[in-house]
Design a protein around this motif. Structure first.
Motif, PDB file in Angstrom:
ATOM      1  N   GLY A 108       0.831  -1.204   0.000  1.00 24.99           N
ATOM      2  CA  GLY A 108       0.000   0.000   0.000  1.00 24.99           C
ATOM      3  C   GLY A 108       0.856   1.241   0.000  1.00 24.99           C
ATOM      4  O   GLY A 108       2.096   1.184  -0.011  1.00 24.99           O
ATOM      5  N   GLY A 109       0.174   2.384   0.020  1.00 24.59           N
ATOM      6  CA  GLY A 109       0.878   3.655  -0.053  1.00 24.59           C
ATOM      7  C   GLY A 109       1.879   3.824   1.082  1.00 24.59           C
ATOM      8  O   GLY A 109       3.016   4.271   0.868  1.00 24.59           O
ATOM      9  N   THR A 110       1.464   3.473   2.274  1.00 26.47           N
ATOM     10  CA  THR A 110       2.352   3.663   3.418  1.00 26.47           C
ATOM     11  C   THR A 110       3.630   2.858   3.231  1.00 26.47           C
ATOM     12  O   THR A 110       4.738   3.362   3.448  1.00 26.47           O
ATOM     13  CB  THR A 110       1.625   3.271   4.717  1.00 26.47           C
ATOM     14  OG1 THR A 110       0.461   4.101   4.843  1.00 26.47           O
ATOM     15  CG2 THR A 110       2.517   3.449   5.928  1.00 26.47           C
ATOM     16  N   LEU A 165       5.872   4.461   0.672  1.00 19.62           N
ATOM     17  CA  LEU A 165       6.547   5.670   1.166  1.00 19.62           C
ATOM     18  C   LEU A 165       7.636   5.301   2.177  1.00 19.62           C
ATOM     19  O   LEU A 165       8.712   5.930   2.194  1.00 19.62           O
ATOM     20  CB  LEU A 165       5.531   6.642   1.770  1.00 19.62           C
ATOM     21  CG  LEU A 165       4.491   7.171   0.769  1.00 19.62           C
ATOM     22  CD1 LEU A 165       3.547   8.158   1.439  1.00 19.62           C
ATOM     23  CD2 LEU A 165       5.146   7.822  -0.441  1.00 19.62           C
ATOM     24  N   HIS A 211       1.357  13.440   2.640  1.00 25.26           N
ATOM     25  CA  HIS A 211       0.566  12.476   3.417  1.00 25.26           C
ATOM     26  C   HIS A 211       1.226  12.136   4.757  1.00 25.26           C
ATOM     27  O   HIS A 211       2.459  12.087   4.865  1.00 25.26           O
ATOM     28  CB  HIS A 211       0.384  11.191   2.591  1.00 25.26           C
ATOM     29  CG  HIS A 211      -0.691  10.308   3.154  1.00 25.26           C
ATOM     30  ND1 HIS A 211      -0.447   9.390   4.139  1.00 25.26           N
ATOM     31  CD2 HIS A 211      -2.019  10.232   2.885  1.00 25.26           C
ATOM     32  CE1 HIS A 211      -1.583   8.768   4.440  1.00 25.26           C
ATOM     33  NE2 HIS A 211      -2.545   9.255   3.687  1.00 25.26           N
ATOM     34  N   ILE A 218      -1.697  13.349  -6.673  1.00 26.86           N
ATOM     35  CA  ILE A 218      -2.235  14.537  -6.026  1.00 26.86           C
ATOM     36  C   ILE A 218      -2.095  14.422  -4.493  1.00 26.86           C
ATOM     37  O   ILE A 218      -1.841  13.333  -3.985  1.00 26.86           O
ATOM     38  CB  ILE A 218      -3.742  14.687  -6.361  1.00 26.86           C
ATOM     39  CG1 ILE A 218      -4.462  13.381  -5.985  1.00 26.86           C
ATOM     40  CG2 ILE A 218      -3.971  14.993  -7.802  1.00 26.86           C
ATOM     41  CD1 ILE A 218      -5.972  13.399  -6.156  1.00 26.86           C
ATOM     42  N   TYR A 235      -3.816  14.174  -0.882  1.00 30.42           N
ATOM     43  CA  TYR A 235      -5.112  13.594  -0.493  1.00 30.42           C
ATOM     44  C   TYR A 235      -6.103  14.689  -0.117  1.00 30.42           C
ATOM     45  O   TYR A 235      -7.239  14.706  -0.588  1.00 30.42           O
ATOM     46  CB  TYR A 235      -4.938  12.650   0.715  1.00 30.42           C
ATOM     47  CG  TYR A 235      -6.254  11.995   1.080  1.00 30.42           C
ATOM     48  CD1 TYR A 235      -6.651  10.824   0.470  1.00 30.42           C
ATOM     49  CD2 TYR A 235      -7.112  12.589   1.998  1.00 30.42           C
ATOM     50  CE1 TYR A 235      -7.870  10.249   0.766  1.00 30.42           C
ATOM     51  CE2 TYR A 235      -8.340  12.023   2.294  1.00 30.42           C
ATOM     52  CZ  TYR A 235      -8.707  10.845   1.686  1.00 30.42           C
ATOM     53  OH  TYR A 235      -9.933  10.284   1.962  1.00 30.42           O
ATOM     54  N   ASP A 272       4.775  11.624  -4.555  1.00 34.75           N
ATOM     55  CA  ASP A 272       3.756  10.739  -4.006  1.00 34.75           C
ATOM     56  C   ASP A 272       2.568  10.714  -4.955  1.00 34.75           C
ATOM     57  O   ASP A 272       1.681  11.566  -4.908  1.00 34.75           O
ATOM     58  CB  ASP A 272       3.340  11.227  -2.609  1.00 34.75           C
ATOM     59  CG  ASP A 272       2.285  10.311  -2.003  1.00 34.75           C
ATOM     60  OD1 ASP A 272       1.939   9.312  -2.662  1.00 34.75           O
ATOM     61  OD2 ASP A 272       1.808  10.596  -0.892  1.00 34.75           O
ATOM     62  N   CYS A 287       0.600   8.125  -4.940  1.00 34.33           N
ATOM     63  CA  CYS A 287      -0.228   7.031  -4.392  1.00 34.33           C
ATOM     64  C   CYS A 287      -1.682   7.210  -4.804  1.00 34.33           C
ATOM     65  O   CYS A 287      -2.339   6.284  -5.247  1.00 34.33           O
ATOM     66  CB  CYS A 287      -0.124   7.001  -2.869  1.00 34.33           C
ATOM     67  SG  CYS A 287       1.462   6.372  -2.297  1.00 34.33           S
ATOM     68  N   MET A 288      -2.171   8.448  -4.656  1.00 38.55           N
ATOM     69  CA  MET A 288      -3.578   8.672  -4.970  1.00 38.55           C
ATOM     70  C   MET A 288      -3.775   9.004  -6.444  1.00 38.55           C
ATOM     71  O   MET A 288      -4.707   8.527  -7.071  1.00 38.55           O
ATOM     72  CB  MET A 288      -4.103   9.807  -4.072  1.00 38.55           C
ATOM     73  CG  MET A 288      -5.561  10.080  -4.207  1.00 38.55           C
ATOM     74  SD  MET A 288      -6.586   8.626  -3.939  1.00 38.55           S
ATOM     75  CE  MET A 288      -6.775   8.642  -2.168  1.00 38.55           C
ATOM     76  N   ASP A 348      -0.391   3.897  -5.938  1.00 36.48           N
ATOM     77  CA  ASP A 348      -1.194   2.807  -5.376  1.00 36.48           C
ATOM     78  C   ASP A 348      -2.100   2.210  -6.442  1.00 36.48           C
ATOM     79  O   ASP A 348      -2.791   2.944  -7.156  1.00 36.48           O
ATOM     80  CB  ASP A 348      -2.059   3.322  -4.224  1.00 36.48           C
ATOM     81  CG  ASP A 348      -1.236   3.664  -3.005  1.00 36.48           C
ATOM     82  OD1 ASP A 348      -0.009   3.477  -3.047  1.00 36.48           O
ATOM     83  OD2 ASP A 348      -1.826   4.105  -2.007  1.00 36.48           O
ATOM     84  N   HIS A 391      -4.299  -0.084  -5.393  1.00 31.32           N
ATOM     85  CA  HIS A 391      -5.554  -0.363  -4.673  1.00 31.32           C
ATOM     86  C   HIS A 391      -6.408   0.900  -4.498  1.00 31.32           C
ATOM     87  O   HIS A 391      -7.415   0.869  -3.832  1.00 31.32           O
ATOM     88  CB  HIS A 391      -5.312  -1.072  -3.341  1.00 31.32           C
ATOM     89  CG  HIS A 391      -4.575  -0.295  -2.292  1.00 31.32           C
ATOM     90  ND1 HIS A 391      -3.986  -0.936  -1.216  1.00 31.32           N
ATOM     91  CD2 HIS A 391      -4.319   1.017  -2.111  1.00 31.32           C
ATOM     92  CE1 HIS A 391      -3.417  -0.030  -0.434  1.00 31.32           C
ATOM     93  NE2 HIS A 391      -3.599   1.151  -0.942  1.00 31.32           N
ATOM     94  N   LYS A 392      -5.979   2.001  -5.115  1.00 26.68           N
ATOM     95  CA  LYS A 392      -6.859   3.176  -5.137  1.00 26.68           C
ATOM     96  C   LYS A 392      -7.446   3.241  -6.553  1.00 26.68           C
ATOM     97  O   LYS A 392      -8.249   2.396  -6.901  1.00 26.68           O
ATOM     98  CB  LYS A 392      -6.075   4.426  -4.716  1.00 26.68           C
ATOM     99  CG  LYS A 392      -5.652   4.309  -3.235  1.00 26.68           C
ATOM    100  CD  LYS A 392      -5.164   5.577  -2.625  1.00 26.68           C
ATOM    101  CE  LYS A 392      -4.951   5.388  -1.134  1.00 26.68           C
ATOM    102  NZ  LYS A 392      -3.563   5.028  -0.757  1.00 26.68           N
TER     103      LYS A 392
HETATM  104  C1  LIG Z   1      -1.367  10.849  -1.454  1.00 30.11           C
HETATM  105  C2  LIG Z   1      -1.377   9.637  -0.555  1.00 30.11           C
HETATM  106  N1  LIG Z   1      -0.211   9.088  -0.162  1.00 30.11           N
HETATM  107  C3  LIG Z   1      -0.158   8.012   0.633  1.00 30.11           C
HETATM  108  C4  LIG Z   1      -1.308   7.413   1.100  1.00 30.11           C
HETATM  109  C5  LIG Z   1      -1.217   6.229   2.029  1.00 30.11           C
HETATM  110  O1  LIG Z   1      -1.729   5.103   1.405  1.00 30.11           O
HETATM  111  P1  LIG Z   1      -2.233   3.806   2.190  1.00 30.11           P
HETATM  112  O2  LIG Z   1      -3.446   4.225   2.976  1.00 30.11           O
HETATM  113  O3  LIG Z   1      -2.525   2.854   1.078  1.00 30.11           O
HETATM  114  O4  LIG Z   1      -1.160   3.330   3.068  1.00 30.11           O
HETATM  115  C6  LIG Z   1      -2.545   7.947   0.718  1.00 30.11           C
HETATM  116  C7  LIG Z   1      -3.800   7.372   1.210  1.00 30.11           C
HETATM  117  O5  LIG Z   1      -4.867   7.848   0.990  1.00 30.11           O
HETATM  118  C8  LIG Z   1      -2.584   9.093  -0.133  1.00 30.11           C
HETATM  119  O6  LIG Z   1      -3.742   9.649  -0.508  1.00 30.11           O
END
Ligand SMILES: Cc1ncc(COP(=O)(O)O)c(C=O)c1O
Length: 478
Positions: A96-98, A101, A131, A178, A180, A205, A207-208, A239, A241-242
């Protein structure tokens, strides 16, 4: 509670699981405007079957399960091509995003350990909109976040402030594509120049937004450059999964070249068991998430993603126009994608969120921080867009209703009673008192959240964080 003496039947297991679900946010109906990235039932069923069919394979050892390695290589290659990476770009699949990162921050830290060993405490420059997972990564890895202001109108990073924040200890710059909270792309081109001038790494980042922004651009939206075409960008997280609609547990972290990626990896032969060699944070891991992601990308395909994007883009335009037209609501920034947030100067947004919940909508309250007042966030899904008119009609009615409810009385009381405390001064008794003022008693989840949000919103950030940890520690009873 203990393990039942005899196992339950299959029917009983599923009956119980369904019963547990009854108070969940009603995402399957498409009434949820955050947390869920729903491509609709057809794609979901393919992704679910792919995920389930690889549930038991272990992604720990690519030599034992070459299928997992093959899927990962294909997914990462598709991701790199999607972000206009050249043949040098490499990456890893993460949960996942976390995790992505954490990997990016670890790579920056470990590279600095090798190339700049004089740095005792490495620093990363984070715009206020970066984030929270960067802060978490810094907390876990001993990298200090240096937070910089963003433009209070656009909520994009202020590159001048980032420049001022660079010190001899800086190892990483960060931009979002972008963000969040407000759904906007930072000026990645300018941050890239800054990174090149100072010979620093730059993580974007994505992720989103990394995935869907490409389609927004193809549909003609004015998307600022953010991918590997931008000089100075050294890594990007995205990500799946988004908005690639994979099942949860799916992201990628990409690096400009193999030399950078090696700093994220970890090997250990310093024990008596099998050789541990992990590209990312996890070790034993189901191959289900990678199979789900592989299936999502292959099943939905480029044309499918473009069509999803058209739907969410049109709905976003409609929602922004409706918010602009409501005299009690105001947009925070202008979204570059299909995430947005809005505030109010006349009504409690926390009451609006509760009123919406009474009508079976989930909209997400966000607390005030820096130049961003408390607000409501929406993430827009293809499977929700047919609700847009109904949701907006209720949003307007709920805003009217929220006006009649008392608000703003708790905040000054909380600030007076608790505002001066240091987090470590929050004793159990004081904590109980705070929760009682917020209307929280016992350990059950409160139906309405307005009061607890108002309390959190009124507290200074360190106390907020302390209260959240205390609360979570109570909520998870076991
Ligand atoms: C821009 C951004 N970075 C990182 C994350 C963290 O992702 P995750 O919740 O999958 O760990 C998010 C989650 O919404 C996000 O929007």
């Amino acid at each position: 509670m203990k393990i039942p003496d005899q196992g339950l039947s299959r029917e009983a297991v599923f009956a119980r699981l369904e019963e547990y679900r009854k108070d969940d946010t009603p995402w399957r109906e498409g009434r949820t405007w955050a947390y869920v990235y729903d491509p609709g039932p057809e794609a979901e069923s393919v992704i679910k079957d792919a995920f389930g069919s690889y549930l038991g394979e272990n992604g720990l050892d690519p030599t034992a399960f070459p299928s997992a390695l093959r899927m990962e290589n294909e997914v990462v290659a598709m991701a790199a091509a999607h972000l206009n990476g050249d043949d040098e770009v490499v990456g890893s699949f993460t949960s996942g995003g976390t995790e992505s990162l954490i990997c990016a921050v670890k790579a920056a830290r470990d590279r600095a350990r090798e190339l700049r060993p004089e740095i005792a405490v490495p620093e990363m420059v984070l715009p206020e909109t970066a984030h929270a997972a960067f802060h978490k990564a810094g907390h876990y890895l001993g990298v200090k976040p240096v937070v910089t202001r963003v433009d209070p109108e656009t909520f994009r990073a202020d590159v001048g402030a980032m420049r001022d924040a660079i010190t001899p200890n800086t190892v990483l710059l960060v931009g979002s594509a972008i963000s969040y909270a407000h759904g906007v792309v930072d000026p990645i081109g300018e941050i890239g120049q800054l990174a090149l001038e100072h010979d620093l790494l730059l993580h974007v980042d994505g992720c989103m937004g990394g995935f869907l922004l490409q389609y927004f651009a193809r549909l003609g939206s004015p998307v600022p450059d953010y991918d590997f075409r931008v000089p100075g960008v050294t890594s990007i997280s995205m990500d799946l999964h988004k908005y690639a609609f994979a099942a949860k547990g799916a992201s990628v972290i990409l690096y400009r070249d193999r030399k950078l990626r090696k700093y994220q990896m970890y090997a250990c032969s310093n024990w008596m068991g099998y050789t541990v060699i992990n590209p990312t944070v996890q070790s034993t891991k189901s191959a289900g998430p990678i199979a789900g992601a592989w299936a999502a990308m292959n099943f939905i395909g480029d044309a499918g993603y473009l069509e999803f994007t058209r739907k969410v883009r049109d709905a976003t335009v409609e929602i922004v126009a409706a918010i602009d037209a409501n005299p009690d609501l105001r947009m925070l920034g202008r979204p570059d994608m299909n995430l947005l947030s809005f505030a109010s100067d006349t009504v409690s947004v926390f009451h609006i969120a509760d009123e919406m919940k009474e009508r079976r909508w989930y909209v997400q309250p966000q607390l005030a921080y820096g130049s961003s007042p408390e607000n409501i966030h929406l993430s827009i899904n293809p499977a929700s867009v047919h609700w847009t008119d109904a949701m907006l009609a209720d949003l307007h009615e709920c805003t009217e209703k929220a006006k009649q409810l008392p608000s703003g009385e708790l905040a000054p009381k909380i600030q007076e009673a608790f505002g001066h405390l240091a987090p470590e001064e929050l004793t159990d008794d004081l904590f109980e008192g705070l929760l009682a003022m917020a209307g929280v008693t016992g350990t059950s989840l409160p139906g309405r959240m307005a009061e607890i949000n108002e309390v959190l919103n009124a507290l200074p950030v360190p106390l907020r964080e302390r209260l959240l940890v205390e609360y979570l520690n109570v909520l998870y009873k076991a």
